[in-house]
Write a protein that holds these residues in place. Structure first.
Motif, PDB file in Angstrom:
ATOM      1  N   LYS A 249      -2.268 -41.055  -9.277  1.00 43.53           N
ATOM      2  CA  LYS A 249      -2.683 -39.655  -9.208  1.00 43.53           C
ATOM      3  C   LYS A 249      -1.688 -38.692  -9.830  1.00 43.53           C
TER       4      LYS A 249
ATOM      5  N   GLN B 164     -13.852 -36.671   4.513  1.00 45.17           N
ATOM      6  CA  GLN B 164     -12.582 -35.968   4.542  1.00 45.17           C
ATOM      7  C   GLN B 164     -11.724 -36.383   5.743  1.00 45.17           C
ATOM      8  N   GLU B 297      -8.538 -35.055  -6.108  1.00 52.38           N
ATOM      9  CA  GLU B 297      -7.571 -35.433  -5.076  1.00 52.38           C
ATOM     10  C   GLU B 297      -6.151 -35.072  -5.495  1.00 52.38           C
ATOM     11  N   GLU B 309      -8.075 -34.635   1.665  1.00 56.72           N
ATOM     12  CA  GLU B 309      -8.318 -35.840   0.870  1.00 56.72           C
ATOM     13  C   GLU B 309      -9.411 -36.671   1.534  1.00 56.72           C
TER      14      GLU B 309
END
Lengths: 294, 542
Positions: A249, B164, B297, B309
């Motif tokens: 990420k 979530q 994210e 997230e």
């Protein structure tokens, strides 16, 4: 001079309307500008309008990191300047010839040109032709194949045709050749149409990448748009490789395809925006010239 | 023609220069002399002179020059067709199966099977019983992809139903298995928090028609992902769009809608607009695969909203659904390498590929160079910390080092093991877990799992995905027609106010799809699938 209330309110409404219209036209570009200077992850959340929320130069840094960009930029400028000059010159000469009624082959050549607007050989025969002419992997493939655009020829020809015949006749009487009539009589009074076509052709050259992609695979012949296209594709590829997990990420945190796209749009549009004002006066002149016709 | 000449020249020169120092009459038999091949790539940044590539070149003598093919699928196809027509193609083409069959029909490819017999013992060994699957109908092998030797779920795979973290937290970290359980949890949360940062909370959303209507319904029924189709135990292909489970899933969306919990924009969202909403943290749950979720994210993490997230679970219609959705196929590559007529000494390419199919080659292409990119700690390969940091800081690092290249596609697969018993790629459960942020680690701890892949069912072997086969000729046109009806009619069912309205809309929808040629389509695909199964059985049961 006193103005009536009607006049004033008309002006007010008029200006407000025009201002709103102006805003609508300018906004998308301002928005792109803001996104290009905004942190890409912040842009992802939306809510970027006219000003960046978190100012950053990261997007530009990523784009300009490519070391081939300068060379490609020089080539792009070269093809735009050279290509536009040659193309406008050739188009104008052809258009002048075709605008002369006394020219014998006027009709058949017009017909051939117009047919070529609707029918063409398709991409593979075109490629084979270019290849057999030995133009693949050369700079000239950017310039020569697109030298004449029939659409532009027709526009210039129509403009030439409605110029007063007397101008040419009197020049002939003075002993001018066709070449000097074109360059010293016709072109100086045709600046509006010439500048319009110049802009068309220049924008076309500036934003073209597909000929590069098809014909030139050597990196030292890459034009700017092609290199930028590669950067865009690269950033999109990164997202998909991110999905496979090889890249985690935090890597994506540098930029997103959306931000790269906005940045590229800004970079590519800037030169055109700077050139436009210089040509604009001719457009306006073109309109006023048109207004005075009998 | 010029290029061909140049390549020939280079080749002859290189053989000459070698002949100078070696035996005299070695025109083709020299095994390690340097050769350079051109190869197509769809990644414009691919580099041919990386550290790792140089190592492999030292061993094999083979070097590459990349010829980029960029743009969308259409533009790439155009380039391939032009190459084919003008015979300007590179020595090796790396492309999808449909394009490769065009090259085969155009007579541009060199068959590989004899060369593999002679020069590719490792290729044969690793493909094992799947080797004959590589053969075309005429018995020739025209292209080579990877072989998937993984017997476990790759560590980066995860469920696509997402919830979530904060929703789970408020509900006390319940085990959510079914869509109805999800509904209850979401309803409780929305009632308590109707708005978020001044904007309406969206309980459930989607991105694009397939991810909103089709994939989740197939997934919730526990079926393998054959796209818009499913395959029964008799190898009959069925269209998923009119199946019972699709109806059930529409019913679930309808229930959400009537409770006011479905995204109001659900019919018009695409990946980009859905990403924005996800990144704002306003969407509580939905069906979002990792490739949609990745960007949002990281944006959430960057904004410090780690409680927004998403947990990734598989979810089912009810407790009785058996999950067959986690599947493994013999090959996972969509793109293969094929050797064109332009390549001189094709045996050198096969030898090169054969090297990639050795454990030594696998380590180089996936792990890199020992001591530089990874260490062996207690008998296990571990990627160096500094390499991990470099990857985080520089998106081009993998490409510049050679850890991502055209060779990467020949990896045995994430989760596969080499002969030494250790993993073939650095993508291991430990590596994935190490990349999670603290919030993710906490959530997983509550569920006693290490990585999201642990939630998935046991992987099952299937011969192929339906979409890996070439589509039957007329199927695309029928699918287009059905798609129109599908996208037009589906909202009517989801927006239905009563059960009667829902049923009426469903019946008219099924009728329209039938009219578009649904039966015909199923028949075409069934035929295609059965043909493949026959080949598959013949090849693997020898």
């Amino acid at each position: 001079m006193r103005r009536s209330i009607g006049d004033i309110s008309f002006s007010v409404i008029n200006y407000m309307f025009l201002a709103a219209l102006g805003m609508i036209t300018v906004y998308p570009f301002l928005n792109l500008l803001a996104i290009s200077f905004n942190d890409s992850l912040d842009s992802l959340r939306g809510a970027v309008y006219v000003f960046p929320n978190e100012f950053t130069l990261d997007n530009y840094r990523v784009v300009f990191k490519s070391d081939s960009l300068l060379h490609a930029g020089i080539l792009s400028v070269a093809r735009t300047v050279l290509g536009t000059a040659l193309s406008v010159l050739c188009t104008a000469m052809l258009a002048y010839t075709l605008s002369r009624r006394e020219y014998m082959f006027r009709k058949p050549i017009n017909l051939i040109l117009i047919v070529s607007m609707y029918l063409n050989g398709g991409i593979i025969p075109t490629y084979l032709l270019i290849k057999n002419l030995g133009m693949t992997n050369t700079f000239w493939v950017y310039i020569i194949p697109g030298l004449i655009s029939v659409f532009n020829v027709i526009i210039i020809r129509s403009y030439f045709e409605q110029l007063p015949e007397g101008l040419i006749e009197s020049a002939k009487v003075e002993g001018a050749s066709d070449i000097s009539i074109l360059f010293r009589v016709i072109l100086p009074i045709s600046l509006p149409v010439i500048s319009t076509i110049t802009l068309f052709v220049a924008v076309g050259h500036w934003s073209s990448w597909f000929d590069n992609y098809l014909y030139n695979s050597k990196e030292n012949l890459s034009v700017l748009q092609y290199e930028l296209m590669k950067i865009l594709i690269q950033s999109t590829n990164q997202v998909s490789s991110n999905a496979t997990g090889y890249v985690d990420k935090n890597v994506l945190a540098q930029t997103t395809p959306q931000s790269i796209r906005a940045t590229l749009t800004v970079i590519v549009t800037m030169p055109i925006i700077f050139i436009y004002p210089f040509l604009q006066k001719y457009f306006i002149k073109g309109m006023t010239v048109g207004a005075m016709k009998e | 023609m010029k290029k061909l000449l140049a390549i020939t020249l280079v080749l002859t020169l290189s053989t000459f220069s070698l002949a100078g120092c070696g035996s005299k009459n070695s025109e083709t038999t020299d095994d390690t002399g340097p050769v350079k091949y051109t190869i197509s790539t769809t990644d414009p940044k691919m580099k041919a002179d990386t550290k790792i590539q140089k190592m492999i070149s030292e061993k094999t003598g083979v070097e590459f020059e990349y010829m980029p093919v960029i743009g969308g699928a259409d533009q790439a196809k155009q380039k391939y067709e032009i190459w084919l027509a003008s015979e300007d193609y590179p020595d090796i083409v790396n492309m999808g199966v449909d394009n490769i069959s065009k090259y085969r029909d155009g007579g541009a490819l060199q068959p590989m099977e004899d060369l593999i017999d002679q020069y590719g013992p490792n290729i044969k060994k690793k493909f094992g019983k799947f080797y004959d699957l590589l053969r075309d109908k005429d018995g020739h092998i025209y292209s080579l992809g990877n072989v998937n030797l993984s017997k476990e779920t790759p560590a980066n795979v995860q469920g696509s139903f997402v919830v979530q973290y904060d929703v789970l937290k408020e509900a006390g970290y319940p085990q959510i298995k079914t869509l109805d359980q999800l509904f209850d949890v979401l309803q409780a949360y929305v009632t308590k928090h109707p708005t978020m940062d001044g904007k309406e909370t969206i309980a459930f959303s989607g991105a694009g028609a397939d991810l909103t209507y089709n994939n989740p319904s197939v997934n919730a029924a526990g079926l393998p992902d054959h796209g818009r189709f499913s395959i029964d135990s008799d190898n009959n292909v069925h269209v998923a769009l009119t199946s019972d489970y699709t109806k059930k899933y529409y019913g679930f969306l309808n229930k959400l809608q009537n409770a006011g919990m479905l995204d109001k924009e659900i019919f018009s969202l695409n990946y980009e607009t859905a990403s924005t909403k996800l990144a704002q943290g306003r969407i509580l749950a939905g069906f979002f695969p990792q490739w949609v979720l990745g960007g949002p994210e990281s944006s959430l993490i960057a904004a410090g909203k780690t409680d927004r997230e998403f947990a990734k679970f598989p979810l089912y219609f009810d407790e009785n659904v058996q999950d067959h959705s986690n599947t493994v196929t013999p090959s996972s590559s969509g793109n293969n390498w094929a050797i064109t007529k332009n390549a001189k000494h094709p045996e050198r390419i096969i030898q090169y590929l054969d090297y990639l199919f050795t454990d030594e080659g696998q380590k180089l292409i996936s792990w890199g160079i020992e001591g530089q990119h990874y260490d062996v700690v207690e008998g296990k390969r571990v990627r160096k910390e500094e390499v991990n940091n470099q990857i985080k800081g520089d998106p081009d690092y993998l490409i510049n080092e050679g850890l991502a290249s055209s060779n990467s596609m020949f990896s045995f697969g994430d989760g596969a093991k080499l002969d030494d018993g250790d993993y073939a790629t650095p993508l291991t459960a430990d590596a994935i877990a190490g990349n999670y942020d603290d919030a993710t680690k906490d959530i997983l701890k509550k569920y006693n799992k290490k990585i999201w892949a642990d939630f998935l069912a046991k992987p099952e072997y299937i011969p192929a995905y339906l979409w890996q086969l070439n589509a039957p000729e007329k199927s695309t046109a029928i699918m287009k027609k059905m798609e129109q009806a599908w996208q037009k009619e589906t909202p009517k069912m989801i927006l239905a106010k009563t059960q009667g309205e829902f049923d009426a809309a469903w019946n008219s929808y099924v009728g329209q799809l039938d009219q578009a040629g649904l039966k015909n389509l199923e028949q075409m695909w069934t035929e295609k699938w059965k043909q493949y199964i026959e080949v598959y059985n013949k090849a693997t049961q020898k």
